[in-house]
Motif scaffolding. Structure first.
Motif, PDB file in Angstrom:
ATOM      1  N   GLY A 162     -61.517  11.072  14.383  1.00 58.35           N
ATOM      2  CA  GLY A 162     -60.615   9.929  14.385  1.00 58.35           C
ATOM      3  C   GLY A 162     -59.362  10.183  15.180  1.00 58.35           C
ATOM      4  O   GLY A 162     -59.407  10.513  16.362  1.00 58.35           O
ATOM      5  N   TRP A 217     -64.584   8.435  10.916  1.00 62.63           N
ATOM      6  CA  TRP A 217     -63.356   7.735  11.291  1.00 62.63           C
ATOM      7  C   TRP A 217     -63.322   6.329  10.673  1.00 62.63           C
ATOM      8  O   TRP A 217     -62.366   5.951  10.006  1.00 62.63           O
ATOM      9  CB  TRP A 217     -63.299   7.653  12.816  1.00 62.63           C
ATOM     10  CG  TRP A 217     -62.054   7.064  13.403  1.00 62.63           C
ATOM     11  CD1 TRP A 217     -60.930   6.640  12.740  1.00 62.63           C
ATOM     12  CD2 TRP A 217     -61.777   6.843  14.791  1.00 62.63           C
ATOM     13  NE1 TRP A 217     -59.985   6.169  13.623  1.00 62.63           N
ATOM     14  CE2 TRP A 217     -60.483   6.283  14.897  1.00 62.63           C
ATOM     15  CE3 TRP A 217     -62.510   7.070  15.953  1.00 62.63           C
ATOM     16  CZ2 TRP A 217     -59.906   5.942  16.122  1.00 62.63           C
ATOM     17  CZ3 TRP A 217     -61.941   6.731  17.173  1.00 62.63           C
ATOM     18  CH2 TRP A 217     -60.658   6.179  17.261  1.00 62.63           C
ATOM     19  N   GLY A 265     -62.382   9.375  20.537  1.00 63.10           N
ATOM     20  CA  GLY A 265     -61.587   9.888  19.431  1.00 63.10           C
ATOM     21  C   GLY A 265     -61.372  11.379  19.540  1.00 63.10           C
ATOM     22  O   GLY A 265     -61.289  11.940  20.634  1.00 63.10           O
TER      23      GLY A 265
END
Length: 378
Positions: free
Chosen positions: A15, A173, A202
């Protein structure tokens, strides 16, 4: 040929965070070593890579200066899978009996921003907007839908499953479920693909500790039965190579999957749990057929019937895939293998496939036409 075992596997949270890509990599590597019960000093070789977060071999400054050979790997979205195959071949060749494979990345916000020259393309290719990968994915799935009767609803169901599975994955995420209706209405990016059908760049890392069968493990090892990488042949239609030559169509994913199954001595029908590259939901649809799990066009009914759900006949992307996890390029292929290892060990928690799965398959695909596939078993 030496048997290869996955003795340790780990990943970090994907993330956005304050961690650097290197910090993700070091955390994943140390966790994989701890999972294997093997110290860093015992590792005889390492392979790793990232697309945007630095050189993997510099991780020795934090892992330990043992003098081992540490080889950098960079192969687009197949970087992690290629690092794994390099590690497998090192064991099979007798280079070392314990090898680390690590992939990591930390991408800036926004879409990937590749340079045409890095892919052997003229600058005009970028000026015309063709380096925008969403256009390629839209073109490819649009043609496939036309040829094989796939509906936009099927694309939405793939993404809906991804977000639902992501909600069950602590390190994912995107952990909020999103309905198919909301996905269809989330705004068109490149027809027929909407905003919530895509993964996002990410950050994160994944690592595996591979051992030869001669190494005493913790007893929780998973056998890596095959690992194959292929590049495109004439007749393929690929990212940054969107052309079709005269003659029969080819697919690098078909080639890699076929090679992996042949090397493992099994067929797609034997597989209990699957990880497929899903840069966007159309990719998962096409890769189901390209990897041999159904015929072209059968995805419409298979997905509608829940066949690719965690409790279905062919669970696919049980951790939410790229759509829910995002895509840190270097880590993505190894994240797939980590998920299969957890499933075969029976420790995937709320997303565990029922019935004690015994055989798993992973597939990663990247520009400009490279694919890496593995088969694992208990």
């Amino acid at each position: 040929m030496n048997d290869v075992l996955v003795c340790g596997a780990a990943r970090t949270q994907f993330g956005r965070s304050d961690r650097t890509g290197r910090e993700h990599a070091i955390a994943a590597a140390n966790s994989a070593l701890a999972d294997a019960g093997i110290p860093w000093s015992r590792v005889g070789a390492a392979f790793g890579g990232s697309d945007a977060a630095g050189l993997a071999d510099t991780l020795v400054a934090d892992l330990g200066l043992t003098g081992l050979p540490f080889i950098n790997v960079k192969n687009g979205c197949a970087t992690g899978g290629s690092a794994l195959i390099s590690a497998v071949n090192a064991i099979r060749a007798g280079m070392a009996d314990v090898v680390l494979a690590v992939g990591f990345d930390k991408h800036p916000r926004g879409a990937f921003d590749p340079r045409p020259a890095d892919w052997g393309l003229d600058e005009a290719y970028g000026r015309d907007g063709l380096m925008v990968t969403t256009q390629f994915f839209g073109m490819k799935i649009q043609r496939y839908m036309h040829d094989h009767g796939i509906s936009p609803k099927t694309l939405a169901l793939v993404a809906q499953k991804a977000y639902r599975n992501g909600s069950l994955t602590p390190q994912a995420w995107r952990r909020k479920e999103i309905s198919a209706a909301e996905i269809l209405e989330s705004g068109m990016v490149n027809d027929p693909l909407t905003r919530f059908m895509f993964c996002s760049p990410g950050e994160g890392a994944a690592a595996l500790v591979l051992c030869s069968s001669s190494v005493t493990s913790t007893g929780n090892a998973v056998r890596l039965r095959s690992a194959v990488v292929r590049t495109r042949r004439p007749g393929s239609f690929e990212v940054f190579s969107p052309r079709i030559d005269a003659g029969p169509l080819t697919s690098v994913s078909r080639d890699a999957a076929r090679g992996a199954f042949e090397q493992a001595g099994i067929s797609p029908r034997d597989v209990d749990v699957v990880q497929l590259q899903d840069t966007e939901s159309g990719a998962e649809v096409m890769h189901l057929a390209e990897c041999g799990f159904c015929e072209d066009g059968e995805q419409e009914n298979l997905i509608a019937a829940g066949g690719t759900e965690i409790g279905g006949v062919l669970p696919v992307n049980t951790d939410g895939g790229c759509i829910a996890n995002g895509e840190p390029i270097g880590a993505s292929g190894l994240r797939q293998v980590y998920e299969i290892v957890e499933q075969l060990r029976g420790r995937a928690g709320a997303r565990q496939v029922p019935g004690q799965p015994r055989i798993g398959f992973t597939h990663v695909y990247g520009a400009p036409g490279v694919s890496a596939c593995t088969v694992l078993s208990r």
